[in-house]
Design a protein around this motif. Structure first.
Motif, short mmCIF file in Angstrom:
data_model
loop_
_atom_site.label_atom_id
_atom_site.label_comp_id
_atom_site.label_asym_id
_atom_site.label_seq_id
_atom_site.Cartn_x
_atom_site.Cartn_y
_atom_site.Cartn_z
N PRO A 409 0.86 -1.20 -0.01
CA PRO A 409 0.00 -0.01 0.13
C PRO A 409 0.92 1.46 0.23
O PRO A 409 2.26 1.26 0.52
N ILE A 410 0.15 2.40 -0.70
CA ILE A 410 1.03 3.71 -0.63
C ILE A 410 1.02 4.29 0.88
O ILE A 410 1.70 4.81 1.12
N GLN A 411 -0.10 4.16 1.30
CA GLN A 411 -0.58 4.53 2.67
C GLN A 411 -0.89 3.38 3.50
O GLN A 411 -1.21 2.04 2.99
N PRO A 412 -0.53 3.52 4.86
CA PRO A 412 -0.95 2.44 5.66
C PRO A 412 -2.31 2.04 5.65
O PRO A 412 -2.99 2.91 5.45
N ALA A 413 -2.81 0.83 5.60
CA ALA A 413 -4.21 0.47 5.45
C ALA A 413 -4.36 -1.05 6.02
O ALA A 413 -3.48 -1.68 6.46
N ARG A 414 -5.67 -1.14 6.35
CA ARG A 414 -6.11 -2.03 6.95
C ARG A 414 -6.20 -3.42 5.90
O ARG A 414 -6.36 -3.32 4.90
N LEU A 415 -5.78 -4.64 6.60
CA LEU A 415 -5.50 -5.66 6.07
C LEU A 415 -7.05 -5.97 5.10
O LEU A 415 -6.85 -6.58 4.04
N ALA A 416 -8.16 -5.58 5.83
CA ALA A 416 -9.33 -6.00 4.93
C ALA A 416 -9.47 -5.55 3.89
O ALA A 416 -10.17 -5.92 3.01
N THR A 417 -8.97 -4.13 3.63
CA THR A 417 -9.01 -3.34 2.54
C THR A 417 -8.55 -4.18 1.24
O THR A 417 -8.73 -4.22 0.03
N PHE A 418 -7.32 -4.95 1.61
CA PHE A 418 -6.52 -5.69 0.66
C PHE A 418 -7.14 -7.06 0.28
O PHE A 418 -7.24 -7.44 -0.82
N LEU A 419 -7.76 -7.44 1.45
CA LEU A 419 -8.66 -8.79 1.21
C LEU A 419 -9.77 -8.69 0.34
O LEU A 419 -10.28 -9.53 -0.60
N VAL A 420 -10.42 -7.27 0.32
CA VAL A 420 -11.41 -7.27 -0.46
C VAL A 420 -10.88 -6.93 -1.82
O VAL A 420 -11.86 -7.53 -2.76
N GLY A 421 -10.01 -6.14 -2.14
CA GLY A 421 -9.54 -6.17 -3.52
C GLY A 421 -8.99 -7.33 -4.10
O GLY A 421 -9.40 -7.67 -5.13
N ALA A 422 -8.28 -8.34 -3.47
CA ALA A 422 -8.13 -9.60 -3.84
C ALA A 422 -9.19 -10.63 -4.12
O ALA A 422 -9.20 -11.31 -5.30
N LYS A 423 -10.31 -10.36 -3.32
CA LYS A 423 -11.66 -11.15 -3.79
C LYS A 423 -12.10 -10.69 -4.83
O LYS A 423 -12.65 -11.52 -5.79
#
Length: 433
Positions: A409-423
């Motif tokens: 991530p370009i900025q600190p982010a919650r893991l859930a944000t990337f799990l959503v994107g991966a899904k």
């Protein structure tokens, strides 16, 4: 958890002057615009919104123009990733307090601004040692400096308004130290006769702290103290002197924020994003405006923003804006020459000086023969919460290491944000809708 998905014609990342101008102009031309910004409202650091003081002047005018343009502004929202939508446009992954967000847009405008350049010196990690722009942000947020002895040391025009603001709120500004030599500063100041309004503004700012010495060719050497800074040492290269100090504001100009541009593959040279006459980067459909294309100040950011907004909306760019941009770029180049960093300030750190604050890495821990990648692997320098945003520029000066590759991530982010994107990506690949 699912990400909210929204679509628009153009997404603008950053709502400082360049982002505001780009979004307003593009929306006025009929494009559907979404603006992503980390702040509580449009303005960026230079026009930072305050709950204590109502905005006025140009900041208020541009905010009003933006609000009336029809653009949608997503405040307190961070862009954490961006990727191509298989040639159809772009997908920006963002995060707000309410959760994850995916924005699908035909074009991007990067208006990611700049940050301060910190060069390590003994004592720079002490409490109450802050950046010059950081001090300005603290003032705007209501922090009291009344009665405190303040030393301001660094480089560039920002020293003047911060010194003026500190004096206005009752701080005892002990010294303003500009590292650029007297000859360079004088030559630049004399050249301002072509811009009388700028010259008048500088004169008014200087008059507001007239009792304080403005010392050119002078820079900070060290800060001392236990619980917080108590004493500062400055030098002119010949003589050094100590002075009592409660707050030290120290930074050496600004550097463009180019992480997102580099992530997207945009060409970057000498720390700035390369753009065409229409502010388009080397990646088709991605535009860039403001400080990421080179530090130039508010006026240049506004002009570049308007040009980028018009071009991204598919309209012709006004010739008057192009001509004004050329003049402002010439002014920015003169400013850059006048306040160029002297070699001494890149040699202030001693072997024992911490150069990576996040990971407590000292200069002696970094072998000059290494690359930035080796420095990361062996010491974790640049791998802390700031992801090299502070130490990266310092190590470029200290060790000659160029910026490393960028990954989300370009900025600190919650893991859930990337799990959503991966899904979402997996679902699209499988053809499930």
């Amino acid at each position: 958890m699912t990400a909210q998905r929204r679509e628009c014609d153009v997404v603008v990342i950053g709502a400082g002057p360049a982002g505001i101008a780009a979004a307003a102009r593009a929306a006025e031309l009929g494009a559907r615009i979404m603006v992503i910004d980390e702040g509580i409202g449009p303005g960026g650091q230079i026009w930072r919104p305050s709950s204590r003081v109502l905005s006025s002047g140009r900041a208020a005018q541009w905010r009003s123009r933006l609000s009336q343009s029809g653009a949608t502004v997503l405040s307190s929202t961070s862009a954490v990733d961006a990727r191509s939508d298989e040639g159809r446009g772009w997908i920006v992954a963002a995060e707000s307090l309410s959760g994850a967000l995916e924005i699908v847009a035909g074009k991007l405008i990067l208006a990611t601004g700049a940050r301060e350049r910190f060069l390590p010196f003994p004592g720079w990690t002490l409490p109450n040692v802050v950046g010059i722009g950081g001090a300005q942000a603290l003032l705007k947020s209501g922090t009291s400096f009344r009665g405190r002895r303040v030393v301001i040391a660094g480089s560039g025009p920002l020293l003047l308004p911060v010194a003026a603001s500190m004096s206005k709120v009752g701080a005892k500004v002990v010294l303003v130290a500009e590292q650029a030599p007297f000859e360079s500063v004088s030559r630049y100041t004399l050249g301002l006769w072509r811009r009388p309004s700028t010259l008048a503004q500088a004169a008014l700012l200087r008059a507001s702290f007239m009792k304080t010495r403005y010392a050119t060719g002078t820079w900070v050497v060290a800060a001392d103290g236990e619980d917080h800074v108590r004493n500062v040492t400055v030098t002119d290269g010949v003589k050094s002197r100590d002075m009592d100090c409660d707050v030290l504001c120290a930074a050496f100009g600004l550097i463009p924020n180019t992480e997102l541009a580099r992530l997207l593959g945009c060409r970057v040279e000498r720390g700035s994003v390369i753009v065409t006459e229409t502010q388009e980067t080397t990646i088709a459909g991605v535009f860039c405006a403001g400080e990421p294309t080179g530090i130039g100040g508010v006026d240049l950011s506004l002009v570049e923003g308007e040009i980028a907004g018009a071009a991204a909306a598919g309209r012709a760019v006004d010739d008057g804006l192009v001509a004004r941009r050329a003049r402002l770029q010439s002014d920015a180049a003169a400013l850059d020459r006048a306040f160029a960093l002297r070699s001494e300030v890149s040699r202030l750190a001693t072997d024992d000086t911490i150069v990576c604050r996040c990971e407590d890495v000292r200069l002696r821990d970094l072998d000059p023969s290494w690359s930035i990648r080796q420095g990361k692997l062996y010491t974790r320098a640049g791998m802390g919460p700031c992801q090299g945003r502070i130490c990266g520029a310092a190590l470029e000066c200290l060790r000659g290491w160029p910026p490393d590759s960028v990954r989300p991530p370009i900025q600190p982010a919650r893991l859930a944000t990337f799990l959503v994107g991966a899904k979402a990506e997996t679902t699209d690949e499988q053809g499930v809708h």
